[in-house]
Design a protein around this motif. Structure first.
Motif, PDB file in Angstrom:
ATOM      1  N   UNK A 120       0.641  16.132   2.389  1.00 34.19           N
ATOM      2  CA  UNK A 120      -0.301  14.641   3.308  1.00 34.19           C
ATOM      3  C   UNK A 120       0.114  13.866   2.182  1.00 34.19           C
ATOM      4  N   UNK A 121       0.271  12.891   2.245  1.00 27.47           N
ATOM      5  CA  UNK A 121       0.536  11.926   0.824  1.00 27.47           C
ATOM      6  C   UNK A 121      -0.366  10.548   1.072  1.00 27.47           C
ATOM      7  N   UNK A 122      -0.538  10.121   0.578  1.00 28.76           N
ATOM      8  CA  UNK A 122      -1.157   8.896   0.719  1.00 28.76           C
ATOM      9  C   UNK A 122      -0.732   7.962  -0.456  1.00 28.76           C
ATOM     10  N   UNK A 123      -0.860   6.730  -0.008  1.00 29.51           N
ATOM     11  CA  UNK A 123       0.094   5.711  -0.677  1.00 29.51           C
ATOM     12  C   UNK A 123      -0.838   4.374  -0.720  1.00 29.51           C
ATOM     13  N   UNK A 124      -1.381   3.655  -1.830  1.00 28.25           N
ATOM     14  CA  UNK A 124      -2.353   3.033  -2.135  1.00 28.25           C
ATOM     15  C   UNK A 124      -1.741   1.846  -2.850  1.00 28.25           C
ATOM     16  N   UNK A 125      -2.294   0.095  -1.812  1.00 26.94           N
ATOM     17  CA  UNK A 125      -1.813  -0.551  -3.020  1.00 26.94           C
ATOM     18  C   UNK A 125      -3.028  -1.977  -2.865  1.00 26.94           C
ATOM     19  N   UNK A 126      -3.623  -2.512  -3.283  1.00 27.23           N
ATOM     20  CA  UNK A 126      -4.201  -3.797  -3.334  1.00 27.23           C
ATOM     21  C   UNK A 126      -4.935  -3.919  -1.428  1.00 27.23           C
ATOM     22  N   UNK A 127      -4.001  -4.973  -0.788  1.00 27.80           N
ATOM     23  CA  UNK A 127      -3.852  -5.024   0.958  1.00 27.80           C
ATOM     24  C   UNK A 127      -3.464  -4.143   1.436  1.00 27.80           C
ATOM     25  N   UNK A 128      -2.747  -3.418   1.264  1.00 24.34           N
ATOM     26  CA  UNK A 128      -2.325  -2.964   2.655  1.00 24.34           C
ATOM     27  C   UNK A 128      -1.107  -3.316   3.107  1.00 24.34           C
ATOM     28  N   UNK A 129      -0.625  -4.325   2.773  1.00 25.93           N
ATOM     29  CA  UNK A 129       0.159  -5.168   4.032  1.00 25.93           C
ATOM     30  C   UNK A 129       1.663  -5.897   2.887  1.00 25.93           C
ATOM     31  N   UNK A 189      -1.019  -1.672  10.863  1.00 21.95           N
ATOM     32  CA  UNK A 189      -1.787  -2.973  10.445  1.00 21.95           C
ATOM     33  C   UNK A 189      -2.468  -2.884   8.428  1.00 21.95           C
ATOM     34  N   UNK A 190      -3.098  -3.498   7.992  1.00 26.36           N
ATOM     35  CA  UNK A 190      -3.991  -3.531   6.719  1.00 26.36           C
ATOM     36  C   UNK A 190      -5.007  -2.124   7.521  1.00 26.36           C
ATOM     37  N   UNK A 191      -5.269  -1.451   6.290  1.00 26.12           N
ATOM     38  CA  UNK A 191      -6.490  -0.570   6.898  1.00 26.12           C
ATOM     39  C   UNK A 191      -7.032  -0.453   5.314  1.00 26.12           C
ATOM     40  N   UNK A 192      -8.703  -0.306   5.178  1.00 27.30           N
ATOM     41  CA  UNK A 192      -9.368   0.215   4.190  1.00 27.30           C
ATOM     42  C   UNK A 192      -8.980   1.212   3.407  1.00 27.30           C
ATOM     43  N   UNK A 193      -9.309   1.448   1.872  1.00 24.71           N
ATOM     44  CA  UNK A 193      -9.299   2.882   1.640  1.00 24.71           C
ATOM     45  C   UNK A 193     -10.378   3.055   1.819  1.00 24.71           C
ATOM     46  N   UNK A 194     -10.648   4.675   2.291  1.00 32.77           N
ATOM     47  CA  UNK A 194     -11.780   5.560   2.489  1.00 32.77           C
ATOM     48  C   UNK A 194     -11.416   6.754   1.790  1.00 32.77           C
ATOM     49  N   UNK A 195     -12.746   7.656   1.608  1.00 31.83           N
ATOM     50  CA  UNK A 195     -12.718   8.513   0.874  1.00 31.83           C
ATOM     51  C   UNK A 195     -12.162  10.169   1.771  1.00 31.83           C
ATOM     52  N   UNK A 196     -12.450   9.808   2.674  1.00 28.54           N
ATOM     53  CA  UNK A 196     -11.473  11.539   3.980  1.00 28.54           C
ATOM     54  C   UNK A 196     -10.269  10.977   3.115  1.00 28.54           C
ATOM     55  N   UNK A 197      -9.807  10.086   3.589  1.00 28.74           N
ATOM     56  CA  UNK A 197      -8.040   9.856   3.804  1.00 28.74           C
ATOM     57  C   UNK A 197      -7.452  10.147   1.843  1.00 28.74           C
ATOM     58  N   UNK A 198      -8.116  10.026   0.893  1.00 29.12           N
ATOM     59  CA  UNK A 198      -7.996  10.401  -0.166  1.00 29.12           C
ATOM     60  C   UNK A 198      -8.118  11.952  -0.239  1.00 29.12           C
ATOM     61  N   UNK A 201      -8.284   0.854 -10.741  1.00 23.66           N
ATOM     62  CA  UNK A 201      -8.920   2.661 -10.734  1.00 23.66           C
ATOM     63  C   UNK A 201      -9.757   2.531  -9.147  1.00 23.66           C
ATOM     64  N   UNK A 202      -8.830   2.123  -8.198  1.00 21.39           N
ATOM     65  CA  UNK A 202     -10.032   1.508  -7.200  1.00 21.39           C
ATOM     66  C   UNK A 202      -9.749   3.026  -6.411  1.00 21.39           C
ATOM     67  N   UNK A 203      -9.220   3.745  -6.597  1.00 25.72           N
ATOM     68  CA  UNK A 203      -8.796   5.270  -6.118  1.00 25.72           C
ATOM     69  C   UNK A 203      -9.670   5.892  -6.910  1.00 25.72           C
ATOM     70  N   UNK A 204     -10.495   7.181  -6.009  1.00 16.77           N
ATOM     71  CA  UNK A 204     -11.165   8.502  -6.868  1.00 16.77           C
ATOM     72  C   UNK A 204     -10.387   8.972  -6.681  1.00 16.77           C
ATOM     73  N   UNK A 205     -10.924   9.814  -7.864  1.00 14.69           N
ATOM     74  CA  UNK A 205      -9.948  10.680  -8.538  1.00 14.69           C
ATOM     75  C   UNK A 205     -10.862  12.716  -8.461  1.00 14.69           C
ATOM     76  N   UNK A 206      -9.951  13.854  -7.196  1.00 16.47           N
ATOM     77  CA  UNK A 206     -10.286  14.715  -7.216  1.00 16.47           C
ATOM     78  C   UNK A 206      -9.052  15.531  -7.608  1.00 16.47           C
ATOM     79  N   UNK A 207     -10.163  17.269  -8.280  1.00 16.75           N
ATOM     80  CA  UNK A 207      -8.610  18.038  -9.233  1.00 16.75           C
ATOM     81  C   UNK A 207      -8.281  18.513  -8.120  1.00 16.75           C
TER      82      UNK A 207
END
Length: 208
Positions: free
Chosen positions: A80-89, A139-148, A161-167
C-alpha cells in the motif's frame, strides 16, 4: 445547483450499504461516524454539492478499508502506497496515477492532501491525459490517520510534517515544484520527474 434529495437520507443509505459490506469487520457505529465525517470533510472544499454524497460514500469506503487493514482485519494482498501533498490537486494525484499505470494491480495506491483543494489542476489533468491517464473519477481528499496507518510506504511532497509518523513504514519526501505555480510545460517536467521516482519506488517495494 442544490440537490433535492435530503443529504442525511442519502448518507444513511450509504451507511447501511457500507455497514453490510463491513459487517463483522467494523462496527455499524464506526461506519456511520466515518461516513458523516467524510461528508463533512469533503464538504469544506467541494464546489458541486450534488456530488458530495456519492463521493463521501467512496471516500468512506476507502477509509474503512484502510482502518480494517491497519488492524489486521482485512488482508493486504499488495503493498500500500500513500502519496501526500498539500492540496491533493497536483503532485500526489500525478504520483498515484503514474504508480497505477506502472505497477498495475501489484500496488494499491491512495493519495491525500494536508489542506485539500477544490479540484484537480487543469494542467495536471492535461499532462496525464497525454499519457492516456484519466482523472475524471478522482478528487482531492483530506489526509486521515486511517490511510496513513494502512500504508506500507508514505511519500510526501511539500506538506512538511503534516503526516504522522508510525514505526515500520517507509517514509520519503520528494522535493518537487508545485504544479499550481507552473505552466503546462512545467507540469510536464514535474510529471516526468515523478514518473522516474515512481519507477524506482515500484521496483523496490514489489516482489521481483
Amino acid at each position: 445547483m442544490t440537490s433535492l434529495l435530503d443529504p442525511n437520507a442519502v448518507l444513511n443509505r450509504a451507511t447501511e450499504r457500507l455497514a453490510a459490506r463491513f459487517e463483522g469487520i467494523v462496527s455499524a457505529e464506526t461506519v456511520e461516524r466515518v461516513v458523516f465525517e467524510s461528508y463533512a470533510a469533503l464538504g469544506r472544499t467541494a464546489r458541486v454539492t450534488d456530488l458530495l454524497p456519492p463521493l463521501s460514500e467512496h471516500f468512506a469506503h476507502e477509509r474503512l478499508t484502510a482502518l480494517a487493514q491497519s488492524k489486521g482485519l482485512v488482508a493486504k494482498p499488495h503493498p500500500e502506497v500513500l502519496f501526500v501533498c498539500v492540496q491533493n490537486s497536483g503532485r500526489s494525484q500525478m504520483a498515484a496515477a503514474l504508480t497505477t499505470m506502472i505497477a498495475g494491480d501489484s500496488v494499491h495506491v491512495r493519495s491525500a492532501g494536508s489542506q485539500p483543494g477544490e479540484f484537480i489542476l487543469p494542467n495536471v489533468r492535461e499532462a496525464l491525459t497525454e499519457l492516456g491517464l484519466d482523472l475524471t473519477q478522482e478528487y482531492p481528499k483530506p489526509l486521515t490517520d486511517d490511510v496513513v496507518r494502512a500504508a506500507d510506504a508514505v511519500i510526501t511532497m511539500g506538506c512538511g510534517d503534516a503526516c504522522p509518523l508510525y514505526p515500520g513504514k517507509r517514509y520519503e519526501d520528494w522535493d518537487l515544484d508545485d504544479p499550481a505555480d507552473l505552466d503546462l510545460d512545467g507540469v510536464r517536467r514535474v510529471r516526468d520527474d515523478i514518473r522516474a521516482r515512481v519507477e524506482r519506488l515500484v521496483s523496490e517495494i514489489t516482489p521481483s
